[in-house]
Write a protein that holds these residues in place. Structure first.
Motif, mmCIF file in Angstrom:
data_model
loop_
_atom_site.group_PDB
_atom_site.id
_atom_site.type_symbol
_atom_site.label_atom_id
_atom_site.label_comp_id
_atom_site.label_asym_id
_atom_site.label_seq_id
_atom_site.Cartn_x
_atom_site.Cartn_y
_atom_site.Cartn_z
ATOM 1 N N ALA A 53 27.182 -11.420 37.342
ATOM 2 C CA ALA A 53 27.346 -11.455 38.805
ATOM 3 C C ALA A 53 28.346 -10.395 39.271
ATOM 4 O O ALA A 53 28.080 -9.669 40.239
ATOM 5 C CB ALA A 53 27.787 -12.842 39.247
ATOM 6 N N ALA A 54 29.483 -10.285 38.586
ATOM 7 C CA ALA A 54 30.500 -9.300 38.976
ATOM 8 C C ALA A 54 29.959 -7.874 38.839
ATOM 9 O O ALA A 54 30.173 -7.032 39.723
ATOM 10 C CB ALA A 54 31.754 -9.479 38.126
ATOM 11 N N LEU A 55 29.249 -7.601 37.753
ATOM 12 C CA LEU A 55 28.694 -6.265 37.559
ATOM 13 C C LEU A 55 27.595 -5.952 38.574
ATOM 14 O O LEU A 55 27.497 -4.818 39.056
ATOM 15 C CB LEU A 55 28.176 -6.097 36.131
ATOM 16 C CG LEU A 55 29.259 -5.948 35.064
ATOM 17 C CD1 LEU A 55 28.662 -6.072 33.664
ATOM 18 C CD2 LEU A 55 30.009 -4.632 35.220
ATOM 19 N N VAL A 56 26.780 -6.935 38.916
ATOM 20 C CA VAL A 56 25.735 -6.711 39.921
ATOM 21 C C VAL A 56 26.368 -6.403 41.274
ATOM 22 O O VAL A 56 25.951 -5.465 41.968
ATOM 23 C CB VAL A 56 24.773 -7.922 40.008
ATOM 24 C CG1 VAL A 56 23.917 -7.867 41.265
ATOM 25 C CG2 VAL A 56 23.883 -7.972 38.770
ATOM 26 N N VAL A 57 27.398 -7.149 41.650
ATOM 27 C CA VAL A 57 28.089 -6.883 42.923
ATOM 28 C C VAL A 57 28.716 -5.498 42.895
ATOM 29 O O VAL A 57 28.572 -4.714 43.847
ATOM 30 C CB VAL A 57 29.147 -7.974 43.219
ATOM 31 C CG1 VAL A 57 30.060 -7.569 44.366
ATOM 32 C CG2 VAL A 57 28.463 -9.298 43.526
ATOM 33 N N GLU A 58 29.382 -5.166 41.808
ATOM 34 C CA GLU A 58 30.014 -3.840 41.692
ATOM 35 C C GLU A 58 28.972 -2.744 41.783
ATOM 36 O O GLU A 58 29.153 -1.757 42.483
ATOM 37 C CB GLU A 58 30.790 -3.755 40.373
ATOM 38 C CG GLU A 58 31.347 -2.384 40.071
ATOM 39 C CD GLU A 58 30.320 -1.424 39.495
ATOM 40 O OE1 GLU A 58 30.426 -0.214 39.778
ATOM 41 O OE2 GLU A 58 29.405 -1.877 38.773
ATOM 42 N N GLN A 59 27.857 -2.895 41.067
ATOM 43 C CA GLN A 59 26.804 -1.876 41.083
ATOM 44 C C GLN A 59 26.225 -1.713 42.483
ATOM 45 O O GLN A 59 25.939 -0.604 42.914
ATOM 46 C CB GLN A 59 25.689 -2.235 40.089
ATOM 47 C CG GLN A 59 26.076 -2.050 38.641
ATOM 48 C CD GLN A 59 26.332 -0.591 38.311
ATOM 49 O OE1 GLN A 59 27.407 -0.056 38.512
ATOM 50 N NE2 GLN A 59 25.315 0.066 37.812
#
Length: 185
Positions: free
Chosen positions: A27-33
């Motif tokens: 979830a954190a990586l998807v938001v960051e991306q």
């Protein structure tokens, strides 16, 4: 002689710590991306000095996201220590369908990200290490096509993930059925 009780242990109240951490890292990586790729790319990256940093950040963390995603899929396919629920109601089936859709969209978005980069004639740079394209040179139109799909796939993933998050908060605030708490770290 010991007798094994036929009473099954109660269902766990949380997913395994591995499942929860893989969920929240994803979830954190998807938001960051999404932030870097959609917002940063179009607003902050107009400055020539920031563009290379944005590209390297997006591709490096995209490769990390791909690794976490593959780990997450492998964890789920091999059984992982997860809570297994039968899909009985329409709501159960809808939840399972949204989870499958998220996996499909994320896999497609990762693949399209690689293809968008490689079709431009550039390697994917992951923390300073180039990952060269296994494909021959592609046309500008092909690059435009993959970039277009990657852009709109990101928005589709965003809306489905937002719906997923809202459903979690709906369970927390209105249903009060502990569904949201199962995934808390």
């Amino acid at each position: 002689m010991s007798v094994i009780s036929p009473i099954a242990s109660p269902a766990p109240t949380h997913y395994s710590w591995e499942t929860r951490w893989l969920h929240w890292i994803t979830a954190a990586l998807v938001v960051e991306q999404f932030v870097v790729g959609q917002i940063g790319w179009h607003f902050m990256a107009r400055t020539a000095a920031l563009r290379p940093f944005m590209v390297v950040t997006h591709t490096s963390l995209g490769v990390l996201l791909a690794a976490v995603f593959i780990t997450r899929v492998a964890w789920g396919v091999t059984g992982g220590r997860a809570i297994r629920f039968p899909a009985v109601t329409v709501q159960d089936r809808a939840a399972r369908g949204v989870h499958h859709l998220l996996y499909v969209l994320l896999a497609a978005e990762i693949a399209l990200g690689y293809m968008a980069r490689w079709s431009s004639g550039h390697p994917v740079i992951a923390f300073g290490v180039p990952i060269n394209s296994p494909f021959p040179a592609m046309t500008h139109e092909t690059h435009h096509f993959f970039s277009w799909l990657h852009h709109w796939g990101a928005w589709m993933l965003f809306w489905v993930a937002l719906f997923h998050a809202c459903a979690g908060f709906y369970h927390l605030l209105f249903c009060r059925d502990q569904v949201f708490q199962r995934m808390l770290p």
